[in-house]
Scaffold this active site. Structure first.
Site, PDB file in Angstrom:
ATOM      1  N   LYS A  22       0.831  -1.206   0.000  1.00 16.34           N
ATOM      2  CA  LYS A  22       0.000   0.000   0.000  1.00 16.34           C
ATOM      3  C   LYS A  22       0.869   1.262   0.000  1.00 16.34           C
ATOM      4  CE  LYS A  22      -3.786  -0.461   2.495  1.00 16.34           C
ATOM      5  NZ  LYS A  22      -4.422  -0.679   3.810  1.00 16.34           N
ATOM      6  N   ARG A  92      -3.154   3.302   8.521  1.00 17.00           N
ATOM      7  CA  ARG A  92      -3.479   2.141   7.699  1.00 17.00           C
ATOM      8  C   ARG A  92      -2.330   1.158   7.696  1.00 17.00           C
ATOM      9  NH1 ARG A  92      -4.742   4.741   1.946  1.00 17.00           N
ATOM     10  NH2 ARG A  92      -6.013   2.850   1.725  1.00 17.00           N
ATOM     11  N   GLY A 101      -8.505  -6.760   4.242  1.00 23.91           N
ATOM     12  CA  GLY A 101      -9.357  -6.888   5.416  1.00 23.91           C
ATOM     13  C   GLY A 101      -8.708  -7.611   6.584  1.00 23.91           C
ATOM     14  N   MET A 103      -5.904  -6.653   8.280  1.00 27.44           N
ATOM     15  CA  MET A 103      -5.331  -5.782   9.298  1.00 27.44           C
ATOM     16  C   MET A 103      -6.275  -4.600   9.467  1.00 27.44           C
ATOM     17  SD  MET A 103      -2.320  -7.429   9.575  1.00 27.44           S
ATOM     18  CE  MET A 103      -0.922  -6.432   9.882  1.00 27.44           C
ATOM     19  N   ARG A 336      -3.713  -1.335  -6.342  1.00 27.60           N
ATOM     20  CA  ARG A 336      -2.913  -2.559  -6.257  1.00 27.60           C
ATOM     21  C   ARG A 336      -3.323  -3.453  -7.418  1.00 27.60           C
ATOM     22  NH1 ARG A 336      -5.969  -4.301  -0.850  1.00 27.60           N
ATOM     23  NH2 ARG A 336      -8.015  -4.522  -1.726  1.00 27.60           N
ATOM     24  N   HIS A 452     -16.329  -7.922   2.038  1.00 26.81           N
ATOM     25  CA  HIS A 452     -15.316  -8.844   2.554  1.00 26.81           C
ATOM     26  C   HIS A 452     -15.520 -10.262   2.014  1.00 26.81           C
ATOM     27  CE1 HIS A 452     -13.786 -11.703   5.622  1.00 26.81           C
ATOM     28  NE2 HIS A 452     -12.717 -10.933   5.509  1.00 26.81           N
ATOM     29  N   ARG A 558      -2.435 -47.563 -13.489  1.00 22.63           N
ATOM     30  CA  ARG A 558      -2.413 -48.580 -12.419  1.00 22.63           C
ATOM     31  C   ARG A 558      -3.332 -49.717 -12.834  1.00 22.63           C
ATOM     32  NH1 ARG A 558      -4.092 -43.937 -10.346  1.00 22.63           N
ATOM     33  NH2 ARG A 558      -2.672 -42.660  -9.137  1.00 22.63           N
ATOM     34  N   ARG A 614       1.781 -49.893 -15.170  1.00 20.50           N
ATOM     35  CA  ARG A 614       2.453 -50.476 -14.004  1.00 20.50           C
ATOM     36  C   ARG A 614       1.820 -51.817 -13.666  1.00 20.50           C
ATOM     37  NH1 ARG A 614       1.954 -47.564  -8.310  1.00 20.50           N
ATOM     38  NH2 ARG A 614      -0.143 -48.417  -8.455  1.00 20.50           N
ATOM     39  N   GLU A 749      10.952 -45.755  -6.094  1.00 16.97           N
ATOM     40  CA  GLU A 749      10.108 -45.355  -4.971  1.00 16.97           C
ATOM     41  C   GLU A 749      10.601 -45.909  -3.649  1.00 16.97           C
ATOM     42  OE1 GLU A 749       6.128 -46.891  -5.591  1.00 16.97           O
ATOM     43  OE2 GLU A 749       6.889 -48.547  -6.786  1.00 16.97           O
ATOM     44  N   SER A 768      10.528 -43.910 -13.445  1.00 16.30           N
ATOM     45  CA  SER A 768       9.454 -43.003 -13.086  1.00 16.30           C
ATOM     46  C   SER A 768       9.486 -42.878 -11.574  1.00 16.30           C
ATOM     47  CB  SER A 768       8.112 -43.566 -13.546  1.00 16.30           C
ATOM     48  OG  SER A 768       7.086 -42.714 -13.105  1.00 16.30           O
ATOM     49  N   GLY A 770       8.234 -42.526  -8.216  1.00 19.32           N
ATOM     50  CA  GLY A 770       6.954 -42.661  -7.513  1.00 19.32           C
ATOM     51  C   GLY A 770       7.100 -41.945  -6.193  1.00 19.32           C
ATOM     52  N   THR A 771       6.892 -40.643  -6.216  1.00 23.75           N
ATOM     53  CA  THR A 771       7.264 -39.837  -5.046  1.00 23.75           C
ATOM     54  C   THR A 771       6.292 -39.985  -3.876  1.00 23.75           C
ATOM     55  OG1 THR A 771       6.297 -37.956  -6.176  1.00 23.75           O
ATOM     56  CG2 THR A 771       8.694 -38.155  -6.232  1.00 23.75           C
ATOM     57  N   ASN A 772       5.126 -40.602  -4.093  1.00 20.21           N
ATOM     58  CA  ASN A 772       4.273 -40.859  -2.921  1.00 20.21           C
ATOM     59  C   ASN A 772       4.956 -41.870  -2.012  1.00 20.21           C
ATOM     60  OD1 ASN A 772       2.439 -39.214  -4.129  1.00 20.21           O
ATOM     61  ND2 ASN A 772       0.930 -40.799  -4.577  1.00 20.21           N
ATOM     62  N   ASP A 773       5.295 -43.020  -2.582  1.00 24.00           N
ATOM     63  CA  ASP A 773       5.962 -44.040  -1.772  1.00 24.00           C
ATOM     64  C   ASP A 773       7.377 -43.619  -1.408  1.00 24.00           C
ATOM     65  OD1 ASP A 773       3.938 -45.773  -1.394  1.00 24.00           O
ATOM     66  OD2 ASP A 773       4.493 -47.184  -2.975  1.00 24.00           O
ATOM     67  N   CYS A 836       5.601 -39.608 -11.193  1.00 21.40           N
ATOM     68  CA  CYS A 836       4.194 -39.959 -11.282  1.00 21.40           C
ATOM     69  C   CYS A 836       3.489 -39.899  -9.934  1.00 21.40           C
ATOM     70  CB  CYS A 836       4.017 -41.331 -11.913  1.00 21.40           C
ATOM     71  SG  CYS A 836       4.768 -42.640 -10.933  1.00 21.40           S
ATOM     72  N   TYR A 856       9.481 -35.539 -18.006  1.00 19.27           N
ATOM     73  CA  TYR A 856       8.060 -35.209 -17.916  1.00 19.27           C
ATOM     74  C   TYR A 856       7.549 -35.322 -16.484  1.00 19.27           C
ATOM     75  CZ  TYR A 856       7.206 -40.228 -17.541  1.00 19.27           C
ATOM     76  OH  TYR A 856       7.202 -41.523 -17.107  1.00 19.27           O
TER      77      TYR A 856
HETATM   78  P1  ADP Z   1      -7.823  -2.167   3.718  1.00 22.18           P
HETATM   79  O1  ADP Z   1      -6.428  -2.579   3.480  1.00 22.18           O
HETATM   80  O2  ADP Z   1      -8.560  -3.052   4.636  1.00 22.18           O
HETATM   81  O3  ADP Z   1      -8.537  -1.872   2.431  1.00 22.18           O
HETATM   82  P2  ADP Z   1      -7.411   0.633   4.008  1.00 22.18           P
HETATM   83  O4  ADP Z   1      -6.250   1.120   4.778  1.00 22.18           O
HETATM   84  O5  ADP Z   1      -7.254   0.661   2.547  1.00 22.18           O
HETATM   85  O6  ADP Z   1      -7.754  -0.808   4.538  1.00 22.18           O
HETATM   86  O7  ADP Z   1      -8.620   1.524   4.464  1.00 22.18           O
HETATM   87  C1  ADP Z   1      -9.926   1.146   4.699  1.00 22.18           C
HETATM   88  C2  ADP Z   1     -10.866   2.177   4.118  1.00 22.18           C
HETATM   89  O8  ADP Z   1     -10.598   3.465   4.619  1.00 22.18           O
HETATM   90  C3  ADP Z   1     -10.772   2.265   2.618  1.00 22.18           C
HETATM   91  O9  ADP Z   1     -12.036   2.359   2.071  1.00 22.18           O
HETATM   92  C4  ADP Z   1     -10.002   3.522   2.392  1.00 22.18           C
HETATM   93  O10 ADP Z   1     -10.336   4.100   1.165  1.00 22.18           O
HETATM   94  C5  ADP Z   1     -10.427   4.402   3.570  1.00 22.18           C
HETATM   95  N1  ADP Z   1      -9.377   5.359   3.901  1.00 22.18           N
HETATM   96  C6  ADP Z   1      -8.126   5.070   4.283  1.00 22.18           C
HETATM   97  N2  ADP Z   1      -7.401   6.180   4.446  1.00 22.18           N
HETATM   98  C7  ADP Z   1      -8.202   7.210   4.167  1.00 22.18           C
HETATM   99  C8  ADP Z   1      -8.020   8.632   4.138  1.00 22.18           C
HETATM  100  N3  ADP Z   1      -6.845   9.181   4.420  1.00 22.18           N
HETATM  101  N4  ADP Z   1      -9.072   9.392   3.816  1.00 22.18           N
HETATM  102  C9  ADP Z   1     -10.259   8.809   3.515  1.00 22.18           C
HETATM  103  N5  ADP Z   1     -10.501   7.506   3.516  1.00 22.18           N
HETATM  104  C10 ADP Z   1      -9.482   6.691   3.827  1.00 22.18           C
HETATM  105 MG    MG Z   2      -7.879  -0.712   1.088  1.00 19.93          MG
HETATM  106 MG    MG Z   3       4.192 -47.191  -4.970  1.00 17.84          MG
END
Ligand code: ADP
Ligand code: MG
Ligand code: MG
Length: 886
Positions: A22, A92, A101, A103, A336, A452, A558, A614, A749, A768, A770-773, A836, A856
């Site tokens: 980020k 953030r 979601g 952290m 991202r 989420h 087999r 086999r 194997e 061949s 036979g990596t399981n055995d 295999c 292979y």
């Molecule tokens: P996550 O990684 O869970 O998406 P974010 O850090 O991106 O968490 O933030 C969660 C929400 O808060 C997002 O919708 C983001 O756009 C909003 N947000 C984060 N920083 C700001 C900011 N400086 N101003 C307005 N909204 C923010």
């Molecule tokens: Mg975000």
């Molecule tokens: Mg075998």
């Protein structure tokens, strides 16, 4: 002195390891001139130094943060805690790999009883200022002080209802003031302390909390699932706030530059007017599709679409973008590389190559082979008339059937007992992650395509339906209602994540097919890869599937499954029970034509591609009834029908079962040891193979048999069995007047086979692995016992990095494979080598096979497309090529 803190204009996208994904992207966007609210990033190194320093912020780090803060203050012209012009920031988290979601983020930090007054004056909007303040208390208390949001939500709901309102926007400034007082009491009650009012203290507490969240339960689970190392640490981003909740000319949203579900090249996303970031992601209000923004705010829409294009061509990949509009002005808050379904990944990769944005190699590297699994699963049979119960948003494609559960813990529990479940929730939160992992599919009644549940399900390739508001979920009664229909806890439903439909009961499914883009991508993979891909197939249907999915041959056929057929078992048992060789040969003579027929079918399906067959591998008692069951039958018969012939038969059977009983079947009388003691069995199989070869040749068709002797530990075993095959071939050649082309090789194997591979190669045309055995015998683990008893603990406690039965253990088993290849080729440079075991369909193991110089890999037919792609990626990554590889 280490530099721990970077202003946004000091970083760039290559600094992900230091600034987190980020932070690095916020810096990059700042530098290419996009409207990013200014801020700074506290590095992942700072997070690690925090842990090294007994979870405390050192004075050096503190100083650097304060210095960056004053830069931010001078840049924005605002000051943290200044009542007349307060700076508010978001805090953030941002790990190196995006963990959506996982952290916690805190918004509106810097709010207190004084700054809220300032904010109200500055914005001329008291309602907004107090609403922001109460949001801050709620989020901060949850994330930093550990007071559950539930208490605040409950209090808010009570207050709202007492005032006779139904929605938050009806709340006035005075109402929010009252809520704030209530909130502070909740904090006092649960923490025995007043809510921290000093903005600087708030800031440092928040930074601590983000560092701590790196090790919370859900982050750990996510890392384990995605193989993200624990030592990376998270960065913290401090960014000045912009507000999407300042009225009808403000809003916030999320958009993907292409559809993350199908890959279609259209802007895809949603937004909410008059809302703050969290509202969209949390899925509490159901948002508008992004296209509607064109009508609501045409100028902003135009600027936003231009920005999306700019970002995509800058990063050369599909982007997932967060934005906020504050009083008509657009801000970009995050970008991202967007997570996507397998289907979308393929389409985007292929189309971007066609659009000239990326080359073929890059396109091939863009698709995770493991993800392809999603596309090779069954879907709902369209010829079946669907009786739709309800319809929600098609948030993640695929179909699933399972029992309805409403609780993540229960989902996990039932799944561990082998029950297929579908998790049904009003919405999901990161705390439900273990339940999502355990479920076949997810259904929510609230939230949009970027909620989420939707994001997580797509990442995991699970079917998901969101925002299905027709479902009236009653968590207390453990049931949901759709109109008059009540669906109770543990009733079976089927969902189609590609259409959003929910149906009652189980619905027939059909086999997958490859899309045109998928075929294109695999064709590129075939052009580039230097590693063969074969399939493990035991019957003509699987062989056909293997061909359809592009296998270059069969790496393991087999023969024991052919014995299991109900019609054949009596003859197999007669063969085992035979007291004399003549009796045994008589029983075998019945099996021969059946085996021959199987082989003909397989040869024909493979159209002249090599087929490695086999000879019989499992111990003979596997074909006899279970000892304990038999004992029960015999005892019953002794009482009820002491003179019956049935009793006599069962007693004879029991005697044989006892004779064949082994202390340790894994190390017992099986594999070539059977052929050594009962050459007539292997002789019959060889004869059936060559009769089948003759029949195919007589039809004028090509055929390429490779006969494989299992479980060889000493070259003498192979020498003897090979001679048996050669003699049988000669016999059939004489009988038919044909000349056969075939090879004889062995499975490697047993460690001794790998160690003496130079000797064994004298008698083998191919190896061949036979990596399981080989994994069982190298570790000395019996797989069934290990997986049931201790392996899970070993993996959790990191005694072993991975399950060695799933991902090849390169340090041990892999060394034996390398040794086997090298020693074998020393004796016989033209020796053909393959793998295999199940590892042949796993991407890391495939890369290892490439590097070890195998010819292979062979895996189940459904994994063949995955293996073709993984083989291409291994080639691209490891081959010294002149072209740039991204
Ligand atoms: P996550 O990684 O869970 O998406 P974010 O850090 O991106 O968490 O933030 C969660 C929400 O808060 C997002 O919708 C983001 O756009 C909003 N947000 C984060 N920083 C700001 C900011 N400086 N101003 C307005 N909204 C923010
Ligand atoms: Mg975000
Ligand atoms: Mg075998």
């Amino acid at each position: 002195m280490t530099k721990f803190v970077y202003l946004f204009n000091e970083g760039n996208t290559t600094m992900k390891e230091l600034l987190g994904g980020k932070g690095a992207n916020l810096a990059e966007m700042t530098n290419i001139g996009l409207p990013v609210p200014f801020g700074f990033t506290i590095s992942t190194e700072a997070c690690n130094s925090y842990y090294d320093n007994n979870k405390a912020i050192s004075s050096e780090l503190r100083e650097q943060i304060l210095r960056a803060l004053s830069e931010l203050e001078s840049k924005t012209g605002k000051k943290l805690g200044d009542p007349s012009n307060p700076l508010l920031v978001s805090v953030r988290s941002g790990a190196v790999f995006s963990m959506p979601g996982m952290m916690d983020t805190i918004l509106n930090l810097g709010m207190n009883a004084e700054t809220v007054v300032g904010m109200a004056k500055l914005t001329n909007n008291a309602r907004f200022a107090y609403d922001s303040y109460r949001r801050f208390i709620q989020m901060f208390s949850d994330v930093v002080l550990g007071v559950d949001t539930f208490y605040f939500e409950q209090y808010l709901e009570e207050t709202r209802e007492a005032k006779g309102y139904t929605h938050d926007p009806e709340m006035k400034a005075e109402d929010w003031m009252e809520v704030i007082e209530g909130y502070k009491k909740i904090v006092q009650k649960h923490t025995k302390q007043a809510f921290p009012e000093d903005p600087e203290e708030q800031l440092f507490l928040a930074v601590n909390a983000v560092f701590d969240s790196w090790n919370n339960q859900r982050a750990k689970v996510y890392r384990r699932l995605n193989r993200i190392p624990d030592h990376l640490g998270t960065a913290v981003n401090i960014q000045s706030m912009v507000f999407g909740n300042m009225g009808e000319d403000s809003g916030t949203g999320v958009a993907f530059t292409r559809n993350p579900s199908t890959g279609e090249h259209i802007l895809y996303g949603e937004y909410l007017i008059n809302a703050q970031g969290e509202d969209v992601v949390a899925g509490i209000r159901t948002p508008e599709p992004i296209q509607a923004l064109e009508k609501d705010m045409p100028a902003v829409f135009k600027q936003f679409t231009d920005t999306c294009k700019k970002l995509e061509s800058h990063y050369l990949d599909m982007q997932d973008i967060e934005f906020t509009v504050e009083r008509g002005k657009l801000y970009i808050l995050q970008t991202r590389n967007g997570k996507r379904t397998a289907q979308a990944a393929i389409r985007i990769a292929v189309e971007m190559e066609e659009e000239g944005i990326i080359d073929k190699q890059t396109a091939l590297l863009r698709v995770d082979p493991e993800q392809l699994d999603q596309l090779l699963h069954r879907r709902i049979d369209d010829t079946h008339v669907r009786k739709q119960l309800a319809k929600g948003l098609p948030a993640s494609p695929g179909a699933a059937t399972g029992e309805v559960v409403f609780d993540a813990d229960e989902a996990e529990q039932l799944a561990s007992e082998g029950v297929k479940v579908i998790l049904v929730r009003p919405e999901t939160t990161p705390d439900d992650i273990h339940g999502i992992v355990a479920s076949q599919a997810i259904v929510t009644s609230r939230g949009g395509m970027t909620s989420h549940a939707a994001v997580v399900a797509r990442g995991m390739g699970k079917a998901c339906i969101c925002g299905c508001d027709a479902l009236k979920i009653d968590l207390k009664e453990k049931q949901f209602k759709v109109g008059e229909v009540i669906v109770k806890h543990r009733e079976i439903i089927t969902i189609d994540g590609s259409t959003g439909e929910i149906m009652l009961g189980e619905i027939p499914m059909i086999e997958p097919e490859l899309s045109a883009e998928f075929k294109t991508l695999l064709q590129w993979a075939d052009e580039l890869r230097d590693l063969g891909v074969r399939a493990n197939a035991d019957n003509p249907e699987d062989a056909k599937k293997a061909m359809e999915f592009g296998a270059g041959g069969i790496g393991l056929c087999r023969t024991e499954h052919m014995f299991m057929d109900a019609k054949r078992v009596p003859f197999v048992q007669r063969m085992i029970l035979a007291e004399t060789l003549t009796e045994r040969e008589e029983a075998l003579s019945h099996l021969l034509p059946m085996q021959q027929e199987d082989f003909e079918g397989i040869f024909e399906a493979m159209e002249g591609h090599p087929v490695t067959i086999r000879l019989l591998d499992p111990p003979l008692h596997e074909f006899l009834p279970d000892k304990e069951e038999l004992l029960v039958d015999v005892t019953k018969l002794q009482i009820l029908h002491p003179d019956s012939t049935e009793l006599a038969e069962k007693e004879a059977l029991l005697k044989k079962v006892r004779q064949l009983d082994e202390f340790n079947p894994m190390l017992g009388h099986r594999g070539c040891r059977l052929g050594m003691i009962h050459p007539e069995i292997y002789g019959m199989q060889a004869k059936a193979i060559f009769y089948a070869v003759a029949a195919i040749m007589n039809k004028g068709l090509p055929v390429k048999p490779e006969i494989m002797i299992p479980l060889v530990g000493h070259v003498n075993e192979l020498r003897q069995m090979r001679q048996l095959v050669i003699d049988t071939a000669k016999e059939v050649e004489q009988e038919t007047g044909l000349t056969f082309t075939y090879t004889v090789g062995t499975m490697i194997e047993i460690p001794r086979a790998a160690i003496t591979a130079d000797e064994i190669a004298e008698e083998a045309d191919f190896f061949s692995f036979g990596t399981n055995d080989l994994t069982q015998t190298t570790f000395g683990y019996s797989r069934d016992d290990a997986e049931g008893k201790f392996l899970q603990t070993y993996i959790e406690e990191k005694v072993l990095p991975e399950n060695p039965f799933a991902v090849l253990d390169q340090g041990g088993v892999g060394k034996l494979v390398e040794m086997g290849v090298q020693l074998g080729r020393k004796t016989k440079p033209e020796l053909k080598t393959g793998i295999c075991g199940e590892h042949g369909g796993e991407k890391f193991s495939i890369e290892f096979c490439y590097k070890t110089g195998l010819d292979y890999v062979s895996c189940s037919p459904y994994r063949v497309p995955l293996a073709r792609l993984a083989a291409a990626q291994a080639t691209i990554r490891n081959k010294k090529s002149k072209e740039p590889v991204y």
